[in-house]
Design an enzyme around this catalytic site. Structure first.
Site, PDB file in Angstrom:
ATOM      1  N   SER A 127       3.178  31.814  15.956  1.00 42.47           N
ATOM      2  CA  SER A 127       2.903  32.093  17.472  1.00 42.47           C
ATOM      3  C   SER A 127       4.240  32.942  18.087  1.00 42.47           C
ATOM      4  O   SER A 127       5.284  32.529  17.524  1.00 42.47           O
ATOM      5  CB  SER A 127       2.867  30.658  17.948  1.00 42.47           C
ATOM      6  OG  SER A 127       2.935  30.908  19.581  1.00 42.47           O
ATOM      7  N   TYR A 152       6.388  21.502  20.226  1.00 38.00           N
ATOM      8  CA  TYR A 152       5.125  22.339  19.564  1.00 38.00           C
ATOM      9  C   TYR A 152       5.892  23.702  18.992  1.00 38.00           C
ATOM     10  O   TYR A 152       5.606  23.895  17.779  1.00 38.00           O
ATOM     11  CB  TYR A 152       4.057  22.598  20.435  1.00 38.00           C
ATOM     12  CG  TYR A 152       3.182  24.002  20.146  1.00 38.00           C
ATOM     13  CD1 TYR A 152       2.163  23.809  19.268  1.00 38.00           C
ATOM     14  CD2 TYR A 152       3.401  24.864  20.756  1.00 38.00           C
ATOM     15  CE1 TYR A 152       1.640  24.748  18.734  1.00 38.00           C
ATOM     16  CE2 TYR A 152       2.894  26.354  20.420  1.00 38.00           C
ATOM     17  CZ  TYR A 152       1.785  26.124  19.482  1.00 38.00           C
ATOM     18  OH  TYR A 152       1.201  27.050  19.007  1.00 38.00           O
ATOM     19  N   LYS A 156       6.514  25.340  15.112  1.00 38.56           N
ATOM     20  CA  LYS A 156       6.108  26.624  14.360  1.00 38.56           C
ATOM     21  C   LYS A 156       7.210  27.150  13.874  1.00 38.56           C
ATOM     22  O   LYS A 156       7.372  27.751  12.645  1.00 38.56           O
ATOM     23  CB  LYS A 156       5.615  27.479  15.726  1.00 38.56           C
ATOM     24  CG  LYS A 156       4.228  27.055  16.092  1.00 38.56           C
ATOM     25  CD  LYS A 156       3.150  27.347  15.174  1.00 38.56           C
ATOM     26  CE  LYS A 156       1.709  26.920  15.525  1.00 38.56           C
ATOM     27  NZ  LYS A 156       0.781  26.525  14.449  1.00 38.56           N
TER      28      LYS A 156
END
Ligand code: UDP
Length: 345
Positions: A127, A152, A156
């Protein structure tokens, strides 16, 4: 011989669109999902769109070593695209252990099983969040990664590192892994058939599902988070990428891996349009293209939002031979068609 691609998290928003494009490009696909954040609608949509009734669906929790191992034993997998992960930023702040446990252990299990079963190609769905608040826009793949602002985002970054380390460590061995990291900007929209799209559970965190749900009457009013940013209209700038365009980038990346065309054993690509769009511009486009008025108000900034980020997609354009094609208007029309389909209208 047809190649087989395992799509972990294949029943979800991105996974279902990618499965469609892979099948239409001639790959065999195994869809695997634990259905923790979606139902079978995505998978059923994939079958309908492709006109196929023989696409394997395997209910798999990739956090389980046994289930992951069983899947790789049951199918000869040539490449795996790993989507299966939790993705709500706010929830990750409230429940970090749940996020680290789920997002890391599932990927570790996939890597271990892939390596053990001679599946040499792993594509990880990363992302633009890894760039944090960029010093310079647009961002290239060389732009520095910034410290993650949420668990989160951290998962990644950590999964990117884990894949890089695994590629390095397995080079030249029997269990060799090659990796591609695709860094997505803001995927929005739905398949033009309106048979698959985003299905957020509860109150949507992301902008476009909130817009479509407001337009259909499920939400009263969209809050635009912040209109005092140092941008032309005061609202944040993002790179909204059509979900079908994004899905096609995966087909190009998988082909590159399977055809042995990679320049380096681990490659990174930005998947975006290169076009910055403000929140207000997006709302205005949605109203214009769908001929409706949206109830919205300006609200305070949301914690953790960056002011402006968009991609320099040159590398993906050149190396993958891929380019985002759909306009924001087309994408917002598709998003609205999907919302209406959900509402039975
Ligand atoms: N946004 C907004 N209202 C909402 C949801 C999002 O104004 O209800 C804004 C958010 O502040 C950001 C942009 O829309 O500027 C995109 O947010 P989203 O959560 O979709 O993606 P992000 O860029 O945070 O990954």
């Amino acid at each position: 011989m047809k190649k087989t691609v395992l799509v972990s998290g294949g029943a979800g928003f991105i996974g279902s669109h990618v499965s469609v494009e892979l099948i239409q490009a001639g790959y065999d696909v195994v869809v695997a999902d634990n259905l923790s954040n979606c139902d079978m609608t995505g998978y059923e949509g994939v079958c309908k769109i492709t006109g196929r009734d023989d696409i394997p669906f395997v209910k798999t929790d990739f956090c389980s070593e046994e289930q992951t191992e069983a899947l790789f034993s049951a199918y000869k997998i040539d490449a795996v695209i790993h989507f299966a992960a939790f993705k709500a930023v706010g929830e990750s702040v409230a429940k970090p252990v749940m996020y680290y446990k789920n997002n890391l252990s599932s990927f570790l299990n996939v890597l271990e099983a892939a390596s053990a079963h001679g599946c040499h190609n792993v594509l990880f769905s990363s992302s633009a969040t890894v760039y944090g608040e960029p010093d310079k826009v647009p961002v290239t793949e060389e732009s520095p990664r910034k410290p993650a602002t949420s668990p989160y985002g951290n998962t990644k970054q950590m999964c990117e590192d884990i894949l890089n380390d695994t590629v390095r460590a397995t080079a030249g061995t029997e269990g060799e892994i090659k990796g591609i990291l695709l860094r997505y900007f803001n995927p929005i929209g739905a398949h033009p058939s309106a048979l698959i799209g985003e299905l957020p559970r509860g109150i949507p965190n992301n902008l476009v599902p909130f817009i479509t749900q407001t337009a259909i009457g499920r939400r009263e009013c969209l809050s635009i988070f912040g209109n005092d940013y140092p941008t032309p209209d005061g609202t944040c700038l993002r790179d909204y990428i059509d979900i079908v365009d994004l899905a096609k980038a995966h087909v190009c990346a998988v082909a590159r891996m399977l055809d042995g065309k990679m320049d380096k054993p681990c490659e990174v690509f930005n998947i975006g349009t290169g076009r910055p769009v403000s929140v207000l511009e997006l709302v205005n486009s949605f109203e214009k293209v769908n001929h409706l008025k949206l109830n919205y108000k300006f609200a305070p900034r949301r914690d953790g939002d960056v002011t402006a980020i968009w991609a320099d997609p040159t590398l993906a354009n050149k190396v993958l031979g891929w380019k985002a094609e759909r306009s924001v208007d087309e994408t917002l029309a598709a998003a609205w068609a999907w919302e209406k389909h959900l509402a039975g209208k």
